[in-house]
Motif scaffolding. Sequence first.
Motif, mmCIF file in Angstrom:
data_model
loop_
_atom_site.group_PDB
_atom_site.id
_atom_site.type_symbol
_atom_site.label_atom_id
_atom_site.label_comp_id
_atom_site.label_asym_id
_atom_site.label_seq_id
_atom_site.Cartn_x
_atom_site.Cartn_y
_atom_site.Cartn_z
ATOM 1 N N VAL A 1 -21.131 19.346 -0.275
ATOM 2 C CA VAL A 1 -19.846 18.663 -0.433
ATOM 3 C C VAL A 1 -19.232 19.136 -1.744
ATOM 4 C CG1 VAL A 1 -18.687 16.437 -0.681
ATOM 5 C CG2 VAL A 1 -20.654 16.660 0.861
ATOM 6 N N LEU B 1 -16.644 19.034 3.355
ATOM 7 C CA LEU B 1 -18.028 19.400 3.636
ATOM 8 C C LEU B 1 -18.026 20.828 4.146
ATOM 9 C CD1 LEU B 1 -21.067 18.652 4.205
ATOM 10 C CD2 LEU B 1 -20.298 17.971 6.499
ATOM 11 N N LEU C 1 -18.889 12.097 3.911
ATOM 12 C CA LEU C 1 -19.307 13.505 3.955
ATOM 13 C C LEU C 1 -20.714 13.675 3.393
ATOM 14 C CD1 LEU C 1 -16.051 15.400 2.896
ATOM 15 C CD2 LEU C 1 -16.981 15.075 5.200
ATOM 16 N N TYR D 1 -16.881 11.033 13.371
ATOM 17 C CA TYR D 1 -17.555 11.823 12.339
ATOM 18 C C TYR D 1 -18.568 12.770 12.966
ATOM 19 C CZ TYR D 1 -15.635 8.630 8.814
ATOM 20 O OH TYR D 1 -14.797 7.912 8.002
ATOM 21 N N SER E 1 -23.672 15.250 5.492
ATOM 22 C CA SER E 1 -24.330 16.464 5.004
ATOM 23 C C SER E 1 -25.820 16.479 5.342
ATOM 24 C CB SER E 1 -24.131 16.586 3.490
ATOM 25 O OG SER E 1 -24.748 17.751 2.995
#
Length: 271
Positions: free
Chosen positions: A212, A131, A200, A178, A204
């Motif tokens: 990504v 990312l 990801l 995360y 995002s």
Amino acid sequence: MRLERKHFVAIWLTVFGLLAHSAGALAQAAADPRVADLVQAGKVRIGVFPSFQYSKTAAGQPQGLAFGISRALSARLGFGEVLTIEHPTPPKVIECVKSGECDFGFMLIDPARAIEVNFTPPFVRSDFTYLLPSNSSIQSASDVDRSGIRIAAVRGHASTIALLRVIKQASPVYAESYEGAVDLVSSGKADAFASIREMLMQCSAKLPGSRVLGDSYQTNLAGIAVAKERSGRLAYLTEFLDDMKRSGELKKILDGADLRGVEIVMPKASN
């Protein structure tokens, strides 16, 4: 009166059929010594951590691929209870499986983890990628491994273990979750975030303008982790997953989880 009696008989035949089916499923499971302990307990305890396989609804209810597979297993064994034992990272799930506090765990297959637990053959495939923030000029995964590039990574995750095998010049910057990794990127303390594609893509949305990468630094496989001494349970779960793949039941669960970039790994054809 005769019509009412016919309806009454039909209802009882239906109920009897359902009870006979449930009893048959339970008897079949109980007859298999490989899962007799699970049937006797009347529940399965699954080790999970926040990932593309497991999350919670807004109401706090478990959901995802791991939970769906476990519910299907419990139904086959003749009971319905699935107890999710949540941990922050995969290593904690491995400890849970090894100690017997979890009957099995869901995670990505990795050689280092396979030293501590056994894995079923993979049931889904995805990939590890990056990312990037809105101001990044990086266009491919190979561009990330450069001197001075800082890569956010969640400690203990398979994506991080794989990353350390790949990078030669870039430097990892560790986070415990995360959310923590996204914060590293948004605050400018990291130039990229390495993880599994599905997660990801979710992250995002929390980082405006981010993207990504289309390619990846490794393809990865997910399996069910079982304690080393539970070879019978491992064999049963392997057969169960193969049945789910062939019947299309696993695809239904995968479609219901709305996972992007994740595909089923079909069982190998027998000779």
